[in-house]
Scaffold this motif. Sequence first.
Motif, PDB file in Angstrom:
ATOM      1  N   ILE A  14       0.646  -1.320  -0.209  1.00  0.00           N
ATOM      2  CA  ILE A  14       0.062  -0.008  -0.195  1.00  0.00           C
ATOM      3  C   ILE A  14       0.821   1.166  -0.073  1.00  0.00           C
ATOM      4  CG2 ILE A  14      -1.183   1.511   1.352  1.00  0.00           C
ATOM      5  CD1 ILE A  14      -2.945  -1.470   2.007  1.00  0.00           C
ATOM      6  N   LEU A  15       2.409   0.752   0.651  1.00  0.00           N
ATOM      7  CA  LEU A  15       3.088   2.105   0.392  1.00  0.00           C
ATOM      8  C   LEU A  15       3.514   2.476  -0.002  1.00  0.00           C
ATOM      9  CD1 LEU A  15       3.796   4.497   2.585  1.00  0.00           C
ATOM     10  CD2 LEU A  15       6.215   2.743   3.252  1.00  0.00           C
ATOM     11  N   VAL A  16       3.912   1.776  -1.528  1.00  0.00           N
ATOM     12  CA  VAL A  16       4.202   1.856  -2.246  1.00  0.00           C
ATOM     13  C   VAL A  16       4.495   2.150  -3.354  1.00  0.00           C
ATOM     14  CG1 VAL A  16       5.465   0.328  -4.325  1.00  0.00           C
ATOM     15  CG2 VAL A  16       6.297   0.369  -1.920  1.00  0.00           C
ATOM     16  N   ALA A  17       2.450   1.273  -3.183  1.00  0.00           N
ATOM     17  CA  ALA A  17       1.308   1.913  -4.348  1.00  0.00           C
ATOM     18  C   ALA A  17       1.434   3.445  -3.384  1.00  0.00           C
ATOM     19  CB  ALA A  17      -0.225   1.263  -3.604  1.00  0.00           C
ATOM     20  N   GLU A  29       8.491  10.329 -12.261  1.00  0.00           N
ATOM     21  CA  GLU A  29       8.201   8.566 -13.128  1.00  0.00           C
ATOM     22  C   GLU A  29       9.688   7.935 -12.914  1.00  0.00           C
ATOM     23  OE1 GLU A  29       7.467  10.978 -15.456  1.00  0.00           O
ATOM     24  OE2 GLU A  29       5.241  11.111 -15.307  1.00  0.00           O
ATOM     25  N   ASP A  30      10.945   8.312 -13.567  1.00  0.00           N
ATOM     26  CA  ASP A  30      11.843   8.137 -12.748  1.00  0.00           C
ATOM     27  C   ASP A  30      12.353   6.984 -11.420  1.00  0.00           C
ATOM     28  OD1 ASP A  30      12.738   7.547 -15.679  1.00  0.00           O
ATOM     29  OD2 ASP A  30      14.104   9.008 -15.303  1.00  0.00           O
ATOM     30  N   GLN A  31      11.745   7.546 -10.427  1.00  0.00           N
ATOM     31  CA  GLN A  31      12.016   7.811  -9.470  1.00  0.00           C
ATOM     32  C   GLN A  31      10.507   7.203  -8.613  1.00  0.00           C
ATOM     33  OE1 GLN A  31      11.456  11.992  -7.086  1.00  0.00           O
ATOM     34  NE2 GLN A  31      13.290  12.286  -7.725  1.00  0.00           N
ATOM     35  N   ALA A  32       9.338   6.776  -9.196  1.00  0.00           N
ATOM     36  CA  ALA A  32       8.207   6.104  -8.999  1.00  0.00           C
ATOM     37  C   ALA A  32       8.786   5.340  -9.331  1.00  0.00           C
ATOM     38  CB  ALA A  32       7.415   6.550  -9.412  1.00  0.00           C
ATOM     39  N   MET A  33       8.638   4.306 -10.273  1.00  0.00           N
ATOM     40  CA  MET A  33       9.753   2.957 -10.418  1.00  0.00           C
ATOM     41  C   MET A  33      10.906   1.895  -9.957  1.00  0.00           C
ATOM     42  SD  MET A  33      11.791   1.206 -13.825  1.00  0.00           S
ATOM     43  CE  MET A  33      13.280   2.562 -13.816  1.00  0.00           C
ATOM     44  N   LEU A  34      11.888   3.744  -9.600  1.00  0.00           N
ATOM     45  CA  LEU A  34      13.072   2.926  -8.104  1.00  0.00           C
ATOM     46  C   LEU A  34      11.950   2.749  -7.152  1.00  0.00           C
ATOM     47  CD1 LEU A  34      15.544   5.227  -8.768  1.00  0.00           C
ATOM     48  CD2 LEU A  34      15.389   2.528  -9.564  1.00  0.00           C
ATOM     49  N   THR A  35      11.455   3.767  -6.275  1.00  0.00           N
ATOM     50  CA  THR A  35      10.002   3.129  -5.852  1.00  0.00           C
ATOM     51  C   THR A  35       9.732   1.650  -5.681  1.00  0.00           C
ATOM     52  OG1 THR A  35      10.168   5.745  -5.319  1.00  0.00           O
ATOM     53  CG2 THR A  35       8.609   3.423  -3.683  1.00  0.00           C
ATOM     54  N   ALA A  36       9.030   1.676  -6.574  1.00  0.00           N
ATOM     55  CA  ALA A  36       8.616  -0.001  -6.736  1.00  0.00           C
ATOM     56  C   ALA A  36       9.234  -0.697  -6.696  1.00  0.00           C
ATOM     57  CB  ALA A  36       7.228   0.346  -8.017  1.00  0.00           C
ATOM     58  N   LEU A  40       9.550  -3.506  -4.261  1.00  0.00           N
ATOM     59  CA  LEU A  40       9.459  -5.357  -4.389  1.00  0.00           C
ATOM     60  C   LEU A  40      11.039  -5.748  -3.787  1.00  0.00           C
ATOM     61  CD1 LEU A  40       8.781  -7.578  -6.420  1.00  0.00           C
ATOM     62  CD2 LEU A  40      10.514  -6.464  -8.354  1.00  0.00           C
ATOM     63  N   VAL A  41      12.249  -5.316  -3.511  1.00  0.00           N
ATOM     64  CA  VAL A  41      13.113  -5.608  -2.926  1.00  0.00           C
ATOM     65  C   VAL A  41      13.133  -6.217  -1.816  1.00  0.00           C
ATOM     66  CG1 VAL A  41      15.696  -5.282  -2.452  1.00  0.00           C
ATOM     67  CG2 VAL A  41      14.744  -4.856  -4.517  1.00  0.00           C
ATOM     68  N   VAL A  42      12.246  -5.595  -0.951  1.00  0.00           N
ATOM     69  CA  VAL A  42      12.527  -5.403   0.631  1.00  0.00           C
ATOM     70  C   VAL A  42      11.229  -6.783   0.516  1.00  0.00           C
ATOM     71  CG1 VAL A  42      10.794  -4.472   2.829  1.00  0.00           C
ATOM     72  CG2 VAL A  42      12.853  -3.277   1.166  1.00  0.00           C
ATOM     73  N   VAL A  43      10.012  -6.743  -0.074  1.00  0.00           N
ATOM     74  CA  VAL A  43       8.982  -7.775   0.035  1.00  0.00           C
ATOM     75  C   VAL A  43       9.665  -8.983  -0.440  1.00  0.00           C
ATOM     76  CG1 VAL A  43       7.394  -8.798  -0.306  1.00  0.00           C
ATOM     77  CG2 VAL A  43       7.001  -6.735   0.373  1.00  0.00           C
ATOM     78  N   LEU A  44      11.089  -9.044  -1.123  1.00  0.00           N
ATOM     79  CA  LEU A  44      11.198 -11.003  -1.668  1.00  0.00           C
ATOM     80  C   LEU A  44      12.458 -11.124  -0.409  1.00  0.00           C
ATOM     81  CD1 LEU A  44      12.072  -9.844  -5.182  1.00  0.00           C
ATOM     82  CD2 LEU A  44       9.941 -11.772  -4.352  1.00  0.00           C
ATOM     83  N   MET A  45      13.230  -9.867   0.168  1.00  0.00           N
ATOM     84  CA  MET A  45      14.112  -9.896   0.945  1.00  0.00           C
ATOM     85  C   MET A  45      13.167 -10.905   2.316  1.00  0.00           C
ATOM     86  SD  MET A  45      16.871  -9.759   0.622  1.00  0.00           S
ATOM     87  CE  MET A  45      17.940  -9.303   1.572  1.00  0.00           C
ATOM     88  N   MET A  46      11.681 -10.618   2.612  1.00  0.00           N
ATOM     89  CA  MET A  46      11.126 -11.086   4.044  1.00  0.00           C
ATOM     90  C   MET A  46      10.788 -12.377   3.205  1.00  0.00           C
ATOM     91  SD  MET A  46       9.097  -7.971   4.161  1.00  0.00           S
ATOM     92  CE  MET A  46       7.807  -8.113   5.780  1.00  0.00           C
TER      93      MET A  46
END
Length: 64
Positions: A14-17, A29-36, A40-46
Motif C-alpha cells: 500500500i505504501l509503495v502504491a 516517473e523514474d523515481q516512481a519506478m525506483l520506489t516500486a 519489491l526488493v524489500v518484500v522479496l528479502m522478507m
Amino acid sequence: MDVDFIFRIAAIGILVAVLNQVLSRSGREDQAMLTALAGLVVVLMMVVQKISDLFTLVKGLFGL
C-alpha cells in the motif's frame, strides 16, 4: 505463516502504491519506478528469509 507477516507485506504494498501514484502524478516517473523496485526488493528479502527459516526447520526435522 503468521498473519502479521502478511499484513506487513500488504502495508509495504500500500505504501509503495501510494508513493508510486504521488511520484507519477508529479512527473517523476523514474523515481516512481525506483520506489516500486525498492518495495519489491524489500518484500522479496522478507520472503527469502521465511523460506530460509522453512528449510532450516525441515533440515532439523529430518536431522540432516
